[in-house]
Design an enzyme around this catalytic site. Structure first.
Site, PDB file in Angstrom:
ATOM      1  N   CYS A 129       0.899  -1.119  -0.054  1.00 32.15           N
ATOM      2  CA  CYS A 129       0.009   0.013   0.055  1.00 32.15           C
ATOM      3  C   CYS A 129       0.766   1.246   0.149  1.00 32.15           C
ATOM      4  O   CYS A 129       1.299   1.799  -1.119  1.00 32.15           O
ATOM      5  CB  CYS A 129      -1.134   0.093   1.118  1.00 32.15           C
ATOM      6  N   HIS A 233      -3.760  -5.228  -0.437  1.00 30.50           N
ATOM      7  CA  HIS A 233      -3.477  -5.644   1.053  1.00 30.50           C
ATOM      8  C   HIS A 233      -3.703  -7.022   1.295  1.00 30.50           C
ATOM      9  O   HIS A 233      -4.620  -7.682   1.916  1.00 30.50           O
ATOM     10  CB  HIS A 233      -4.500  -5.024   2.206  1.00 30.50           C
ATOM     11  N   GLU A 235      -2.220  -8.803   3.243  1.00 26.12           N
ATOM     12  CA  GLU A 235      -2.436  -9.254   5.020  1.00 26.12           C
ATOM     13  C   GLU A 235      -3.905  -9.027   5.585  1.00 26.12           C
ATOM     14  O   GLU A 235      -4.006  -9.416   6.627  1.00 26.12           O
ATOM     15  CB  GLU A 235      -1.447  -8.094   5.850  1.00 26.12           C
TER      16      GLU A 235
END
Ligand code: MN
Length: 259
Positions: A129, A233, A235
């Site tokens: 990001c 993202h 994660e």
């Protein structure tokens, strides 16, 4: 590496070239958003993603002495740059427009110094990001300060309330580290950003874009360093049933295991 040590480590843990579990420096922010106290903050989903890949995270806050970054990189096996504030446009030669967020000088300086130290020491780097944005600026690239106001016809890239929703597709360059890591050249991803890479920095190449032309991934073009950076993202997809969502962290861990 002794066989005793290897046998004592669970299968899920990888080892670095010294035969010990790899430690990753993870960048974080510090701000006064909560209750007035100046605090270090990091979304814990990054910690989960790293631990799930057999990597041990240590958090690096914005430093008053960014020149200490070499000392940090000497002691770790890799660097993870995480999401957060907008990078100061002055660092890529632009005036800040109204829609660009207030910069965090200490974080910018720390992450740029960490990125340059990682390159110098050839330590693997994964960026997410804000990560590809600050990495691109560290090496001389520029950014789009605000996609909605600066890119006509752009998709919605900032689905803030849907952190784990797949909101747009990305086309990934065949043969790139990114494509190999996820095992695909087309992927539907989450999207929580309003900025992106504009002019890619020397040494890097664009490896994924969305249909509106926004840069969604960059990586180091040479084979003398492993640096992979994505705008989405992974994660936030720790609980996803789809294995490619773990592919980027797995590739990072695999690379560290053979450095
Ligand atoms: Mn996006």
């Amino acid at each position: 590496m002794s066989s005793t040590l290897a046998q004592s480590v669970p299968d899920s843990n990888r080892l670095n070239s010294n035969g010990v579990a790899p430690v990753i420096a993870v960048s974080a922010t510090a701000d006064t958003r909560l209750g007035g106290a100046h605090r270090v903050r990091l979304n814990s989903s990054y910690i989960t993603a790293l631990e799930s890949a057999g990597l041990i995270p240590i958090v690096i806050p914005p430093l008053a002495s960014p020149e200490q970054s070499r000392e940090i990189l000497e002691r770790v096996d890799g660097l993870l740059l995480t999401g957060g504030e907008d990078v100061d446009p002055a660092l890529y030669g632009q005036d800040r427009i109204e829609k660009c967020g207030k910069p965090n000088k200490a974080r910018d300086e720390t992450e740029i110094a960490l990125s340059l130290a990682a390159r110098e020491m050839r330590k693997p780097l994964l960026a997410i990001c804000r990560g590809p944005q600050v990495l691109n600026v560290a090496f001389g690239g520029t950014l789009i300060q605000d996609i909605p106001s600066q890119v006509k016809g752009a998709l919605n890239h900032n689905a803030e309330d849907e952190r784990a929703s797949r909101v747009h597709d990305v086309a990934i360059e065949p043969g790139s580290l990114t494509a190999t890591a996820v095992g695909a050249t087309k992927l539907s991803v989450n999207s929580l950003h309003h900025q992106s890479v504009k002019d890619v920095a020397p040494g890097f190449k664009v490896t994924a874009t969305s249909a509106d032309g926004i840069v969604e991934a960059i990586e180091w073009a040479g084979d003398d360093w492993w640096a992979m950076a994505v705008q989405w993202h992974p994660e936030e997809m720790n609980d996803s049933p789809d294995p490619w969502d773990r592919g980027l962290f797995r590739a990072f861990a695999d690379r560290i295991a053979r450095v």
